[in-house]
Design a protein around this motif. Structure first.
Motif, PDB file in Angstrom:
ATOM      1  N   GLU A   1       0.833  -1.204   0.000  1.00  0.00           N
ATOM      2  CA  GLU A   1       0.000   0.000   0.000  1.00  0.00           C
ATOM      3  C   GLU A   1       0.870   1.257   0.000  1.00  0.00           C
ATOM      4  OE1 GLU A   1      -1.692  -3.445   1.250  1.00  0.00           O
ATOM      5  OE2 GLU A   1      -0.597  -2.327   2.771  1.00  0.00           O
ATOM      6  N   LYS A   2       1.933   1.243   0.777  1.00  0.00           N
ATOM      7  CA  LYS A   2       2.824   2.405   0.860  1.00  0.00           C
ATOM      8  C   LYS A   2       3.520   2.652  -0.473  1.00  0.00           C
ATOM      9  CE  LYS A   2       2.501   3.678   5.188  1.00  0.00           C
ATOM     10  NZ  LYS A   2       1.889   4.911   5.562  1.00  0.00           N
ATOM     11  N   GLN A   3       3.905   1.557  -1.150  1.00  0.00           N
ATOM     12  CA  GLN A   3       4.608   1.700  -2.412  1.00  0.00           C
ATOM     13  C   GLN A   3       3.689   2.225  -3.508  1.00  0.00           C
ATOM     14  OE1 GLN A   3       6.233  -2.182  -3.021  1.00  0.00           O
ATOM     15  NE2 GLN A   3       8.030  -1.785  -1.771  1.00  0.00           N
ATOM     16  N   SER A   4       2.397   1.919  -3.412  1.00  0.00           N
ATOM     17  CA  SER A   4       1.488   2.317  -4.476  1.00  0.00           C
ATOM     18  C   SER A   4       0.830   3.674  -4.206  1.00  0.00           C
ATOM     19  CB  SER A   4       0.422   1.234  -4.678  1.00  0.00           C
ATOM     20  OG  SER A   4      -0.395   1.158  -3.523  1.00  0.00           O
ATOM     21  N   GLU A   5       1.124   4.320  -3.075  1.00  0.00           N
ATOM     22  CA  GLU A   5       0.542   5.637  -2.817  1.00  0.00           C
ATOM     23  C   GLU A   5       0.968   6.614  -3.897  1.00  0.00           C
ATOM     24  OE1 GLU A   5       1.344   7.201   1.055  1.00  0.00           O
ATOM     25  OE2 GLU A   5       0.278   5.582   2.053  1.00  0.00           O
ATOM     26  N   GLU A   6       0.016   7.401  -4.345  1.00  0.00           N
ATOM     27  CA  GLU A   6       0.280   8.362  -5.395  1.00  0.00           C
ATOM     28  C   GLU A   6       1.112   9.524  -4.848  1.00  0.00           C
ATOM     29  OE1 GLU A   6      -2.139  11.348  -8.383  1.00  0.00           O
ATOM     30  OE2 GLU A   6      -3.222   9.776  -7.306  1.00  0.00           O
ATOM     31  N   VAL A   7       2.120   9.911  -5.604  1.00  0.00           N
ATOM     32  CA  VAL A   7       2.951  11.057  -5.241  1.00  0.00           C
ATOM     33  C   VAL A   7       2.254  12.316  -5.727  1.00  0.00           C
ATOM     34  CG1 VAL A   7       5.166  12.202  -5.651  1.00  0.00           C
ATOM     35  CG2 VAL A   7       5.092   9.729  -5.315  1.00  0.00           C
ATOM     36  N   ASP A   8       2.082  13.266  -4.844  1.00  0.00           N
ATOM     37  CA  ASP A   8       1.486  14.551  -5.199  1.00  0.00           C
ATOM     38  C   ASP A   8       2.614  15.462  -5.663  1.00  0.00           C
ATOM     39  OD1 ASP A   8       0.388  17.102  -5.309  1.00  0.00           O
ATOM     40  OD2 ASP A   8      -0.845  16.818  -3.523  1.00  0.00           O
ATOM     41  N   ILE A   9       2.702  15.701  -6.968  1.00  0.00           N
ATOM     42  CA  ILE A   9       3.835  16.472  -7.482  1.00  0.00           C
ATOM     43  C   ILE A   9       3.880  17.891  -6.926  1.00  0.00           C
ATOM     44  CG2 ILE A   9       4.017  15.125  -9.601  1.00  0.00           C
ATOM     45  CD1 ILE A   9       2.886  17.630 -11.069  1.00  0.00           C
ATOM     46  N   TYR A  10       2.735  18.420  -6.506  1.00  0.00           N
ATOM     47  CA  TYR A  10       2.705  19.783  -5.982  1.00  0.00           C
ATOM     48  C   TYR A  10       3.089  19.874  -4.513  1.00  0.00           C
ATOM     49  CZ  TYR A  10       0.488  20.708 -10.379  1.00  0.00           C
ATOM     50  OH  TYR A  10       0.236  20.794 -11.714  1.00  0.00           O
ATOM     51  N   ARG A  11       3.146  18.739  -3.836  1.00  0.00           N
ATOM     52  CA  ARG A  11       3.463  18.774  -2.409  1.00  0.00           C
ATOM     53  C   ARG A  11       4.624  17.859  -2.019  1.00  0.00           C
ATOM     54  NH1 ARG A  11      -2.350  19.914   0.024  1.00  0.00           N
ATOM     55  NH2 ARG A  11      -2.906  21.494  -1.488  1.00  0.00           N
TER      56      ARG A  11
ATOM     57  N   LYS B   1      -9.267  18.238 -10.074  1.00  0.00           N
ATOM     58  CA  LYS B   1      -9.312  17.041 -10.927  1.00  0.00           C
ATOM     59  C   LYS B   1      -9.358  15.772 -10.091  1.00  0.00           C
ATOM     60  CE  LYS B   1      -6.932  18.917 -14.965  1.00  0.00           C
ATOM     61  NZ  LYS B   1      -5.734  18.854 -15.806  1.00  0.00           N
ATOM     62  N   LYS B   2      -8.570  15.751  -9.011  1.00  0.00           N
ATOM     63  CA  LYS B   2      -8.561  14.570  -8.135  1.00  0.00           C
ATOM     64  C   LYS B   2      -9.903  14.391  -7.442  1.00  0.00           C
ATOM     65  CE  LYS B   2      -3.608  14.352  -7.449  1.00  0.00           C
ATOM     66  NZ  LYS B   2      -2.476  14.546  -6.557  1.00  0.00           N
ATOM     67  N   ALA B   3     -10.522  15.495  -7.018  1.00  0.00           N
ATOM     68  CA  ALA B   3     -11.841  15.412  -6.386  1.00  0.00           C
ATOM     69  C   ALA B   3     -12.880  14.924  -7.396  1.00  0.00           C
ATOM     70  CB  ALA B   3     -12.246  16.772  -5.811  1.00  0.00           C
ATOM     71  N   ALA B   4     -12.781  15.389  -8.638  1.00  0.00           N
ATOM     72  CA  ALA B   4     -13.712  14.944  -9.677  1.00  0.00           C
ATOM     73  C   ALA B   4     -13.576  13.443  -9.914  1.00  0.00           C
ATOM     74  CB  ALA B   4     -13.468  15.713 -10.970  1.00  0.00           C
ATOM     75  N   ALA B   5     -12.354  12.971  -9.976  1.00  0.00           N
ATOM     76  CA  ALA B   5     -12.123  11.538 -10.192  1.00  0.00           C
ATOM     77  C   ALA B   5     -12.615  10.714  -9.002  1.00  0.00           C
ATOM     78  CB  ALA B   5     -10.641  11.283 -10.446  1.00  0.00           C
ATOM     79  N   ALA B   6     -12.417  11.240  -7.792  1.00  0.00           N
ATOM     80  CA  ALA B   6     -12.808  10.504  -6.587  1.00  0.00           C
ATOM     81  C   ALA B   6     -14.323  10.415  -6.424  1.00  0.00           C
ATOM     82  CB  ALA B   6     -12.196  11.168  -5.355  1.00  0.00           C
ATOM     83  N   HIS B   7     -15.047  11.374  -6.986  1.00  0.00           N
ATOM     84  CA  HIS B   7     -16.496  11.411  -6.776  1.00  0.00           C
ATOM     85  C   HIS B   7     -17.297  10.958  -7.993  1.00  0.00           C
ATOM     86  CE1 HIS B   7     -16.293  13.038  -2.763  1.00  0.00           C
ATOM     87  NE2 HIS B   7     -15.308  13.809  -3.178  1.00  0.00           N
ATOM     88  N   GLY B   8     -16.601  10.522  -9.042  1.00  0.00           N
ATOM     89  CA  GLY B   8     -17.267   9.939 -10.203  1.00  0.00           C
ATOM     90  C   GLY B   8     -18.540  10.648 -10.595  1.00  0.00           C
ATOM     91  N   GLU B   9     -19.659   9.942 -10.477  1.00  0.00           N
ATOM     92  CA  GLU B   9     -20.963  10.503 -10.859  1.00  0.00           C
ATOM     93  C   GLU B   9     -21.816  10.823  -9.632  1.00  0.00           C
ATOM     94  OE1 GLU B   9     -21.642  11.389 -13.965  1.00  0.00           O
ATOM     95  OE2 GLU B   9     -19.639  10.661 -14.491  1.00  0.00           O
TER      96      GLU B   9
END
Length: 165
Positions: free
Chosen positions: A6-16, A62-70
């Motif tokens: 799980e730790k290895q697959s965490e997405e890196v936030d390029i802005y932070r 964009k991340k919030a849009a992807a997380a909340h789908g429809e």
């Protein structure tokens, strides 16, 4: 400690989480150099920092849009993510630190002029060094203060003082 999958697959936030984060400090560097560079260079540093803030806000939207789908509340969640990120970053990365470094440098230049007989170029370089060395010390207090400010105000409108997803 071993890394879990799980730790290895965490997405890196390029802005932070990457060097891109330092673009948010461009205006503080510009303010530190204000005594030595044309004012257009200082304004350019604000343009870089503002572009960083805007890009981070759009990314969080964009991340919030992807997380909340429809989901029915998708538009609201996206709006909250963009506004919260933009306001937080604008205050914590641009406005407050820029003002702080500007005032530290202005006070330093004034005091050096009153208390030393150093030539103006030496006073200007000293002021720049003071401004640059101040940056690491102001980041955490400003970040925490902006969190408190937003938790006590804007964030109450959309989640009882909690950060959006």
């Amino acid at each position: 400690m071993a890394h879990t999958p799980e730790k290895q697959s965490e997405e890196v936030d390029i802005y932070r989480d990457t060097w891109v984060r330092f673009l948010g400090y461009a205006n503080e560097v510009g303010e530190a150099f204000r005594a030595l560079v044309p004012v257009s260079a200082v304004w350019a540093s604000y343009a870089v920092a503002t572009a960083y803030v805007s890009a981070d806000a759009l990314d969080k939207g964009k991340k919030a849009a992807a997380a909340h789908g429809e989901d029915a509340g998708k538009a609201v969640r996206v709006g909250v993510a963009v506004v919260d990120t933009f306001v937080w970053q604008a205050l914590a990365s641009v406005a407050i630190p820029g003002f702080t470094i500007n005032r530290v440098c202005a006070a330093s230049l004034f005091l050096l002029g009153k208390t030393t007989r150093w030539p103006l170029p030496v006073r200007k370089w000293t002021t720049t060094a003071i401004g640059l060395s101040t940056i690491p010390f102001i980041i955490t207090p400003i970040d925490r203060s902006v969190d408190y400010l937003l938790d006590s105000s804007l964030r109450k409108l959309y989640g009882e003082g909690e950060k959006p997803e």
